[in-house]
Structures are given as C-alpha cells and as structure tokens.
Design an enzyme around this catalytic site. Structure first.
Site, mmCIF file in Angstrom:
data_model
loop_
_atom_site.group_PDB
_atom_site.id
_atom_site.type_symbol
_atom_site.label_atom_id
_atom_site.label_comp_id
_atom_site.label_asym_id
_atom_site.label_seq_id
_atom_site.Cartn_x
_atom_site.Cartn_y
_atom_site.Cartn_z
ATOM 1 N N SER A 15 -108.399 -82.940 77.730
ATOM 2 C CA SER A 15 -109.486 -82.204 78.302
ATOM 3 C C SER A 15 -111.153 -82.708 77.516
ATOM 4 C CB SER A 15 -109.657 -80.841 78.871
ATOM 5 O OG SER A 15 -109.553 -80.027 77.610
ATOM 6 N N HIS A 111 -111.477 -77.330 66.385
ATOM 7 C CA HIS A 111 -110.278 -76.460 66.348
ATOM 8 C C HIS A 111 -110.671 -75.050 67.127
ATOM 9 C CE1 HIS A 111 -106.806 -74.759 64.115
ATOM 10 N NE2 HIS A 111 -107.400 -73.483 64.266
HETATM 11 C C1 GRF Z 1 -108.415 -78.067 71.568
HETATM 12 O O1 GRF Z 1 -108.087 -76.739 71.972
HETATM 13 C C2 GRF Z 1 -108.784 -78.528 70.466
HETATM 14 O O2 GRF Z 1 -109.461 -77.388 69.878
HETATM 15 C C3 GRF Z 1 -107.575 -78.652 69.585
HETATM 16 O O3 GRF Z 1 -106.628 -79.185 70.428
HETATM 17 C C4 GRF Z 1 -106.946 -78.977 71.668
HETATM 18 C C5 GRF Z 1 -107.098 -80.033 72.529
HETATM 19 O O4 GRF Z 1 -107.373 -79.798 73.880
HETATM 20 N N1 GRF Z 1 -107.995 -79.457 68.027
HETATM 21 P P1 GRF Z 1 -107.254 -80.949 74.760
HETATM 22 O O5 GRF Z 1 -106.240 -81.877 74.966
HETATM 23 O O6 GRF Z 1 -108.736 -81.513 74.657
HETATM 24 O O7 GRF Z 1 -107.479 -80.165 76.229
#
Ligand code: GRF
Length: 195
Positions: A15, A111
């Site tokens: 996402s 993060h």
């Molecule tokens: C996010 O929550 C980011 O903080 C972490 O991994 C997740 C990735 O989510 N490092 P997405 O695949 O971008 O939805």
C-alpha cells in the site's frame, strides 16, 4: 535536469508503494519509480508493479542460500537501477551491510511505531500494534528513518503521531497508522529528492 530515480523494496501488500507511485503520477513526487525489488512473488506490491509496467526484480529463495550471493545479486540490480533514493516499504529481509555502506544516506525505511519504541528485529506488522495496545500506550504513529546496519536504528527523518483511544483494537490502530504512513512517506520522499 535528469529525472531522479527511485527503487522500492516491498514484500507485502504494497500500500505504501502504491501511494508513492500515485504521488509520482500526480506530480507530487518529482521522480520516477524505475523498479520494485521483492522477495515475495505473491506480494500485492509485485502484482501492482506489473500492472503499472514497473520493472520488477524478484529475489528467489535460492538467492538467499548464501548471504554473499544475496548481496551480490542486490548489488548488481542496484548498479543497473542506479537509484537516487532507495525506499523500503514493508521489505522484511535485512539489507546487507555492504549495500547499506555503498548507498549510505540514500536508503530509507518506514516503520509502524514511534521509534525507538517497538523497533528492532521481530517488531513488525500487527505485533507492534498489539503490543502498543497491551502496554496501554496513549499514542503511537510511524517513523521514517535512514537505514543503517542495525534494524530500525538509523537516524530518524520524520514521525507522525496518532492517538490511541481506549476502544482501539490492534486492527483499528493499524488502520490509523497506515493512513499516516500514506501521508508522511510521499512528503518525505519529495523533500529528500529536493535536497
Ligand atoms: C508498513 O506498516 C510499514 O510501516 C512497514 O511495513 C508495512 C508495509 O505495508 N515497514 P504495505 O505493504 O505498504 O501496506
């Protein structure tokens, strides 16, 4: 002036990757996402990259047999892509020290907590949000930081805070944090590319 180049790493739904790409398409980020690197052929990020004709480099399990081979593979992909910025967006494998050193100051990560809280090896996804709720924290958020040799410990670039309400669940908190991520990441990527 030459168009700046971004390489994204993602292992999951993607996402953040999609949001960054939409920000490129709408002109908010003055750059091109030239490639996605993923270790998960089933990742939503990979499906999206292919649908948008973004070059996709899949790292297969055999690439991980020896860490030297993994490092070499990454190094050759990144030499080809020649990125101005490497954006980690939910990439679960550690970036080898050699690559971190070679691209020092050019690799960033997001993060889903207010680092240094709930960071380090093993802290990812719903584990973070569950612990935040269990510990009765009143706020959480997301952090964007430079990547160094230690998981989640590189210098912090930006954070966004959310309030944890008494009726929040790990799922509702995850959603709130994700909404902040989608606002903060494009903003920070833009700023860094303009520096
Ligand atoms: C996010 O929550 C980011 O903080 C972490 O991994 C997740 C990735 O989510 N490092 P997405 O695949 O971008 O939805």
């Amino acid at each position: 002036m030459r168009t700046k180049r971004i390489t994204v790493f993602a292992s999951g739904s993607g996402s953040n990757f999609k949001t960054l790409h939409q920000s490129v398409l709408n002109g908010e980020i003055p750059a091109s996402i030239t490639a996605l690197i993923s270790d998960n052929p089933k990742a939503g990020a990979v499906t999206y990259a292919r649908s948008q004709n973004i070059r996709t480099h899949l790292l297969l399990p055999s690439d991980f047999d020896e860490s030297a081979a993994y490092t070499q593979k990454l190094e050759s992909i990144l030499s080809l892509e020649n990125p101005d910025l490497v954006v980690l967006a939910g990439y679960l494998k550690k970036i080898p020290d050699h690559i971190v050193a070679k691209f020092s100051g050019k690799i960033i990560n997001i993060h889903p907590s207010l680092l240094p809280k709930y960071g380090g090896a093993g802290w990812y996804g719903m584990r973070v949000h569950r612990a935040v709720i269990e510990n009765g924290e009143q706020e959480s958020g997301c952090t964007i930081h430079y990547v160094n040799e230690i998981y989640d410990e590189g210098p912090i670039i930006a954070q966004s805070h959310v309030t944890v309400n008494p009726d929040d669940t790990p799922e509702s908190l995850a959603k709130k944090v994700q909404q902040e991520e989608h606002k903060l990441y494009p903003r920070v990527v833009r700023q860094l590319l303009e520096e």
